[in-house]
Write a protein that holds these residues in place. Structure first.
Motif, PDB file in Angstrom:
ATOM      1  N   UNK A 135      46.932  38.108  44.934  1.00 52.75           N
ATOM      2  CA  UNK A 135      45.955  37.672  43.907  1.00 52.75           C
ATOM      3  C   UNK A 135      46.105  38.402  42.554  1.00 52.75           C
ATOM      4  N   UNK A 136      46.057  39.645  42.768  1.00 54.87           N
ATOM      5  CA  UNK A 136      46.030  40.561  41.428  1.00 54.87           C
ATOM      6  C   UNK A 136      47.175  40.476  40.616  1.00 54.87           C
ATOM      7  N   UNK A 137      48.277  40.348  41.607  1.00 55.11           N
ATOM      8  CA  UNK A 137      49.549  40.367  40.727  1.00 55.11           C
ATOM      9  C   UNK A 137      49.797  38.902  40.248  1.00 55.11           C
ATOM     10  N   UNK A 138      49.373  37.903  40.760  1.00 55.02           N
ATOM     11  CA  UNK A 138      49.532  36.410  40.286  1.00 55.02           C
ATOM     12  C   UNK A 138      48.760  36.351  38.893  1.00 55.02           C
ATOM     13  N   UNK A 139      47.630  36.734  39.114  1.00 55.33           N
ATOM     14  CA  UNK A 139      46.680  36.872  37.905  1.00 55.33           C
ATOM     15  C   UNK A 139      47.168  37.529  36.788  1.00 55.33           C
ATOM     16  N   UNK A 140      47.650  38.763  37.194  1.00 53.09           N
ATOM     17  CA  UNK A 140      48.189  39.473  35.916  1.00 53.09           C
ATOM     18  C   UNK A 140      49.632  38.899  35.296  1.00 53.09           C
ATOM     19  N   UNK A 141      50.501  38.519  36.037  1.00 52.39           N
ATOM     20  CA  UNK A 141      51.708  37.520  35.626  1.00 52.39           C
ATOM     21  C   UNK A 141      51.256  36.274  34.854  1.00 52.39           C
ATOM     22  N   UNK A 142      50.354  35.577  35.610  1.00 48.13           N
ATOM     23  CA  UNK A 142      50.075  34.084  34.902  1.00 48.13           C
ATOM     24  C   UNK A 142      49.151  34.302  33.674  1.00 48.13           C
ATOM     25  N   UNK A 143      48.276  35.290  33.557  1.00 52.67           N
ATOM     26  CA  UNK A 143      47.736  35.724  32.459  1.00 52.67           C
ATOM     27  C   UNK A 143      48.756  36.071  31.335  1.00 52.67           C
TER      28      UNK A 143
END
Length: 157
Positions: A135-143
């Motif tokens: 989730x943290x990886x997804x949020x950082x990449x998507x943001x």
């Protein structure tokens, strides 16, 4: 007679960045009505955003979101509108909002967003599949992929 300028505020930022909370406070401070674009889409469509995505797909949703954004701007001269996290990233939505009023980017840290999303998983079925680390990886990449749109806002908080 002096020209009366409209008071339209568009709150932009990533999901769980606090757009609705901030928008409601701003609306209260300015004495303006608060609107939520996602709620407006659901109300005008008569179904939830998850249902729209499942039945019609993202392209249909983004088109309706854009149409409803324009409708809201044409229907009212004064409001504070919390947009969806992706709203500024599609079509000419960010340029349109910048021309129509004041855009405010809530620049919330990824760690705060991840912490909020972990607690909101039940309300966000698309995120349920991610572990905490994913989730943290997804949020950082998507943001990061959306930041260039958010940074076009006239103001940043």
């Amino acid at each position: 007679m002096p020209e009366v300028k409209s008071m339209k505020y568009f709150i932009v930022g990533y999901m769980a960045s606090g757009k609705s909370t901030f928008g409601k406070e701003l609306a209260k401070d300015k004495g303006l009505p608060f609107l939520d674009l996602d709620e407006s889409v659901e109300s005008r469509e008569g179904r939830s955003i998850s249902e729209i995505f499942a039945k019609e797909g993202e392209e249909y949703f983004r088109q309706r979101e854009r149409e409803i954004l324009h409708e809201i701007c044409n229907e009212a001269d004064e409001f504070v509108l919390a947009t969806g996290g992706g709203t500024p990233c599609f079509f000419d939505n960010m340029d349109y909002m910048n021309q129509a009023g004041t855009t405010v980017f809530l620049n919330t840290s990824p760690l705060v967003i991840v912490d909020r999303l972990k607690r909101q998983r039940a309300d966000r079925p698309l995120l349920a599949m991610y572990s905490d680390d994913e989730l943290e990886f997804f949020v950082r990449e998507h943001l990061e992929s959306r930041l260039s749109f958010y940074l076009k806002a006239k103001e940043q908080v």
